[in-house]
Motif scaffolding. Sequence first.
Motif, PDB file in Angstrom:
ATOM      1  N   PRO A   1     -36.645  24.573  16.752  1.00  0.00           N
ATOM      2  CA  PRO A   1     -36.497  24.163  15.547  1.00  0.00           C
ATOM      3  C   PRO A   1     -36.038  22.955  15.141  1.00  0.00           C
ATOM      4  O   PRO A   1     -36.889  21.816  16.175  1.00  0.00           O
ATOM      5  N   PRO A   2     -35.801  21.939  14.312  1.00  0.00           N
ATOM      6  CA  PRO A   2     -35.847  20.350  14.106  1.00  0.00           C
ATOM      7  C   PRO A   2     -34.886  20.692  14.986  1.00  0.00           C
ATOM      8  O   PRO A   2     -33.804  20.968  15.461  1.00  0.00           O
ATOM      9  N   ARG A   3     -34.750  19.078  15.857  1.00  0.00           N
ATOM     10  CA  ARG A   3     -33.626  18.159  16.270  1.00  0.00           C
ATOM     11  C   ARG A   3     -32.723  17.376  15.773  1.00  0.00           C
ATOM     12  O   ARG A   3     -32.545  16.507  15.845  1.00  0.00           O
ATOM     13  N   TYR A   4     -32.147  18.158  14.762  1.00  0.00           N
ATOM     14  CA  TYR A   4     -30.291  18.420  14.218  1.00  0.00           C
ATOM     15  C   TYR A   4     -29.517  17.865  15.181  1.00  0.00           C
ATOM     16  O   TYR A   4     -29.345  16.758  14.743  1.00  0.00           O
ATOM     17  N   THR A   5     -29.064  17.649  16.619  1.00  0.00           N
ATOM     18  CA  THR A   5     -28.098  17.285  17.082  1.00  0.00           C
ATOM     19  C   THR A   5     -28.553  16.129  17.646  1.00  0.00           C
ATOM     20  O   THR A   5     -27.919  15.621  18.252  1.00  0.00           O
ATOM     21  N   ALA A   6     -29.774  16.020  17.989  1.00  0.00           N
ATOM     22  CA  ALA A   6     -30.199  14.513  18.601  1.00  0.00           C
ATOM     23  C   ALA A   6     -30.277  13.363  17.751  1.00  0.00           C
ATOM     24  O   ALA A   6     -31.174  12.237  17.787  1.00  0.00           O
ATOM     25  N   SER A   7     -31.280  13.562  15.802  1.00  0.00           N
ATOM     26  CA  SER A   7     -31.526  13.207  15.387  1.00  0.00           C
ATOM     27  C   SER A   7     -31.449  12.433  14.218  1.00  0.00           C
ATOM     28  O   SER A   7     -31.123  13.924  13.495  1.00  0.00           O
ATOM     29  N   ILE A   8     -31.113  11.353  14.102  1.00  0.00           N
ATOM     30  CA  ILE A   8     -30.403  11.567  12.107  1.00  0.00           C
ATOM     31  C   ILE A   8     -31.638  11.125  10.918  1.00  0.00           C
ATOM     32  O   ILE A   8     -31.059  12.739  10.471  1.00  0.00           O
TER      33      ILE A   8
ATOM     34  N   ALA B   1     -33.539  14.244  11.367  1.00  0.00           N
ATOM     35  CA  ALA B   1     -33.878  15.333  11.402  1.00  0.00           C
ATOM     36  C   ALA B   1     -32.508  16.294  10.470  1.00  0.00           C
ATOM     37  O   ALA B   1     -32.525  16.460   9.720  1.00  0.00           O
ATOM     38  N   ALA B   2     -31.407  15.621  10.632  1.00  0.00           N
ATOM     39  CA  ALA B   2     -29.662  15.991  10.145  1.00  0.00           C
ATOM     40  C   ALA B   2     -30.307  15.581   8.642  1.00  0.00           C
ATOM     41  O   ALA B   2     -29.611  16.572   7.908  1.00  0.00           O
ATOM     42  N   LEU B   3     -30.774  14.169   8.491  1.00  0.00           N
ATOM     43  CA  LEU B   3     -30.870  14.013   6.917  1.00  0.00           C
ATOM     44  C   LEU B   3     -31.613  15.089   6.279  1.00  0.00           C
ATOM     45  O   LEU B   3     -31.554  15.763   4.771  1.00  0.00           O
TER      46      LEU B   3
END
Length: 139
Positions: free
Chosen positions: A66-73, A75-77
Amino acid sequence: KATLLALAERCEAATGPDRELDAIIFHALGMPLPADFMGVSVALDYDELQHAFTMPIGDMQVRYEPPRYTASIDAALTLVPEGYAAAVGTMFGGEGSRPPWACIWTPQGEPKFHADAATPALALLAAILRALATKDIPQ
């Protein structure tokens, strides 16, 4: 709704990137992938014990990260609801210092969903999850 709010709290409590949390969020959001990729139907199976995803392609099983939501702004965006706006900031040092923060604005320009966390990506993700937990936002 309760699941997304609990995940937002986990993001705020986290001390850094967390691949298990990435997988849980990805699963909670319905594994947002295109239904078709290069003519191949995309369907993931989720293994709750390993927080891993696999995709059957013919006789093979392809592992999906899965995308690295917790590490990458960045990915979170990708999770910001359409029509909403996001802001992330930090204020380190001195009297006014505070942890990284994030805010999600509604389409009406109201700064409504706030979060503080150990990193900007975690703060942004927590604010996004709070926004997604509201009933009026399509998921």
